[in-house]
Design an enzyme around this catalytic site. Structure first.
Site, PDB file in Angstrom:
ATOM      1  N   THR A  96       9.938  80.448  57.214  1.00 34.15           N
ATOM      2  CA  THR A  96      10.242  79.123  57.135  1.00 34.15           C
ATOM      3  C   THR A  96      11.916  78.873  56.779  1.00 34.15           C
ATOM      4  OG1 THR A  96       9.824  79.130  54.766  1.00 34.15           O
ATOM      5  CG2 THR A  96       8.108  78.516  56.233  1.00 34.15           C
ATOM      6  N   GLY A  97      12.681  79.838  56.753  1.00 33.17           N
ATOM      7  CA  GLY A  97      13.931  79.562  56.593  1.00 33.17           C
ATOM      8  C   GLY A  97      14.742  79.298  57.695  1.00 33.17           C
ATOM      9  N   VAL A 152      17.167  80.879  59.384  1.00 27.99           N
ATOM     10  CA  VAL A 152      17.406  82.130  60.273  1.00 27.99           C
ATOM     11  C   VAL A 152      15.765  82.540  60.688  1.00 27.99           C
ATOM     12  CG1 VAL A 152      17.788  84.736  60.213  1.00 27.99           C
ATOM     13  CG2 VAL A 152      19.301  82.896  59.083  1.00 27.99           C
ATOM     14  N   SER A 184       5.430  78.480  50.259  1.00 28.98           N
ATOM     15  CA  SER A 184       5.421  77.939  51.834  1.00 28.98           C
ATOM     16  C   SER A 184       4.163  78.518  52.467  1.00 28.98           C
ATOM     17  CB  SER A 184       6.446  78.725  52.390  1.00 28.98           C
ATOM     18  OG  SER A 184       7.777  78.298  51.873  1.00 28.98           O
ATOM     19  N   CYS A 225      27.459  88.057  59.193  1.00 24.95           N
ATOM     20  CA  CYS A 225      27.528  87.294  60.433  1.00 24.95           C
ATOM     21  C   CYS A 225      29.009  87.274  60.550  1.00 24.95           C
ATOM     22  CB  CYS A 225      27.166  85.827  59.913  1.00 24.95           C
ATOM     23  SG  CYS A 225      27.587  85.313  58.524  1.00 24.95           S
ATOM     24  N   GLN A 280      34.052  79.727  57.669  1.00 26.54           N
ATOM     25  CA  GLN A 280      32.831  79.816  57.684  1.00 26.54           C
ATOM     26  C   GLN A 280      31.806  78.624  57.110  1.00 26.54           C
ATOM     27  OE1 GLN A 280      33.049  84.604  56.126  1.00 26.54           O
ATOM     28  NE2 GLN A 280      31.236  83.679  56.086  1.00 26.54           N
ATOM     29  N   LYS A 329      32.596  93.019  52.706  1.00 25.91           N
ATOM     30  CA  LYS A 329      31.902  93.340  53.881  1.00 25.91           C
ATOM     31  C   LYS A 329      32.267  93.625  55.218  1.00 25.91           C
ATOM     32  CE  LYS A 329      27.975  90.765  51.761  1.00 25.91           C
ATOM     33  NZ  LYS A 329      26.986  89.348  51.823  1.00 25.91           N
ATOM     34  N   ARG A 351      35.210  79.164  53.242  1.00 35.12           N
ATOM     35  CA  ARG A 351      34.042  78.195  53.349  1.00 35.12           C
ATOM     36  C   ARG A 351      34.723  76.722  53.981  1.00 35.12           C
ATOM     37  NH1 ARG A 351      29.393  80.194  54.318  1.00 35.12           N
ATOM     38  NH2 ARG A 351      28.996  80.884  52.449  1.00 35.12           N
ATOM     39  N   HIS A 383      30.754  80.080  62.747  1.00 34.24           N
ATOM     40  CA  HIS A 383      31.928  80.667  62.009  1.00 34.24           C
ATOM     41  C   HIS A 383      33.037  80.742  63.021  1.00 34.24           C
ATOM     42  CE1 HIS A 383      29.311  80.999  58.529  1.00 34.24           C
ATOM     43  NE2 HIS A 383      29.234  82.455  58.539  1.00 34.24           N
ATOM     44  N   ASN A 394      26.528  81.295  63.702  1.00 30.07           N
ATOM     45  CA  ASN A 394      26.359  82.359  62.591  1.00 30.07           C
ATOM     46  C   ASN A 394      24.893  82.352  62.357  1.00 30.07           C
ATOM     47  OD1 ASN A 394      27.079  79.746  61.480  1.00 30.07           O
ATOM     48  ND2 ASN A 394      25.908  80.356  59.844  1.00 30.07           N
TER      49      ASN A 394
END
EC number: 1.2.1.11
Length: 342
Positions: free
Chosen positions: A17-18, A20, A46, A135, A162, A219, A241, A248, A322
């Protein structure tokens, strides 16, 4: 997992449900992935709602009570804590887990895979888990790996710009709410971000580490080394950001062991898998997150030019969605590699 052209797979999407997860569902349907049964999973709150898979509405099940036996491939995009708790259970039950969180990325016995860069790594998965990169690393290396194969990368200087979707749905809602409030001369109350994000830039993504870099920045260092298999590559990152909803962008200066001309670089990138070159030296002849990347699969590269400060250097502007390429699409592409194994 044996392969057959006619074989179909029972696929679970954890975090369905997100943002992504929803994109994973749509990409699985768009690419006609050989699904025998699609099982959407999410938290208890959910469970019982429905998600779209192609033309079907499928009921979301509660991850906490679901029995993973019989699942062939599990796509996880529900955060690191959820992955740590449930991914090993799915793997133990026989599923190949493709995890979008950072939970397993830096474990030596979990491959970190970009489908266009190191697909062969997906075969070696002793724990039954394959990690999806961050990402920002994803789009950078889709563009840089072909240059690395040609001339060898010595050093990468990268500044990222981003979008708020990288911080989740609540971040997108905050940008929208703040924009509306400011345009109507109302005061704002930052919740998701430490300061105002609308009409602003925030030079911090994730927590600071002892070396002064943020975890998001590191990362790019750790994942570049692992994916390209070369710890000698120097990476100097800054992550920012920006008030963009999707997509991005990255300004990258790369130093190579051997000189590659701009024309050679453009030709290499023009035939590289997953890359689309948008590089005309005219107004509008370059990619942006809104006009090119949003909702699309490729990594777009433009502003290709020589680095004035280094004889073997090139400058690139790299843009991608992204949520799609940076997360959902690559996970599905890795699942396709798993499905195609002999």
């Amino acid at each position: 997992m044996s392969s057959s052209q006619n074989r179909r797979f029972r696929v679970a999407v954890v975090g369905a449900t997100g943002a992504v997860g929803e994109t994973m569902l749509s990409i699985l349907a768009e690419r006609d992935f050989p699904v025998s049964e699609l099982v959407p999973l999410a938290s208890e709150r959910s469970a019982g709602t429905t998600v779209k898979f192609g033309d079907d509405d499928i009921v979301v099940q509660d991850l906490a009570t679901f029995d993973p036996a019989g699942i062939d491939i599990a796509l996880f995009s529900a955060g690191g804590d959820t992955s740590k708790a449930y991914a090993p259970k799915f793997a133990a039950a026989g599923a190949v887990v493709i995890d979008n969180s950072s939970a397993f990325r830096y474990d030596d016995d979990v491959p970190l895979v970009i489908s266009e860069v190191n697909p062969e790594a997906a075969r070696q998965r002793p724990r039954g888990i394959i990690a999806n990169p961050n990402c920002s690393t994803m789009q950078m290396l889709v563009a840089l790996a072909p240059l690395h194969r040609k001339a060898g990368i010595v050093r990468i200087n990268v500044s990222t710009y981003q979008s708020v979707s990288g911080a989740g749905r609540s971040a997108m809602e905050e940008l929208g709410r703040q924009t509306g409030d400011l345009l109507n001369f109302r005061s704002i109350d930052p919740q998701k971000f430490p300061v105002q994000i609308a009409f602003n830039l925030i030079p911090q993504i994730d927590a600071f580490l002892e070396n002064g870099f943020t975890k998001e920045e590191m990362k790019l260092v750790w994942e570049t080394h692992k994916i390209l298999g070369d710890d000698s590559i120097l990476v100097n990152p800054t992550a920012v950001r920006v008030p963009v909803f999707y997509g991005h962008s990255e300004s990258v200066a790369v130093e190579l062991r051997e000189r590659i001309t701009v024309d050679e670089a453009r030709a290499i990138l023009a035939t590289a898998p997953g890359v689309e070159v948008v590089d005309e030296r005219v107004s509008g002849g370059w990619p942006t997150p809104v006009t090119h990347a949003s909702g699309r699969d490729p990594v777009f590269v433009g502003r290709i030019r020589e680095d004035l400060s280094h004889p073997n250097g090139l400058n690139l502007w790299i843009v991608a969605d992204n949520i799609r390429k940076g997360a959902a699409l690559n996970a599905v592409q890795v699942a396709e590699l798993v499905a195609a194994e002999g």
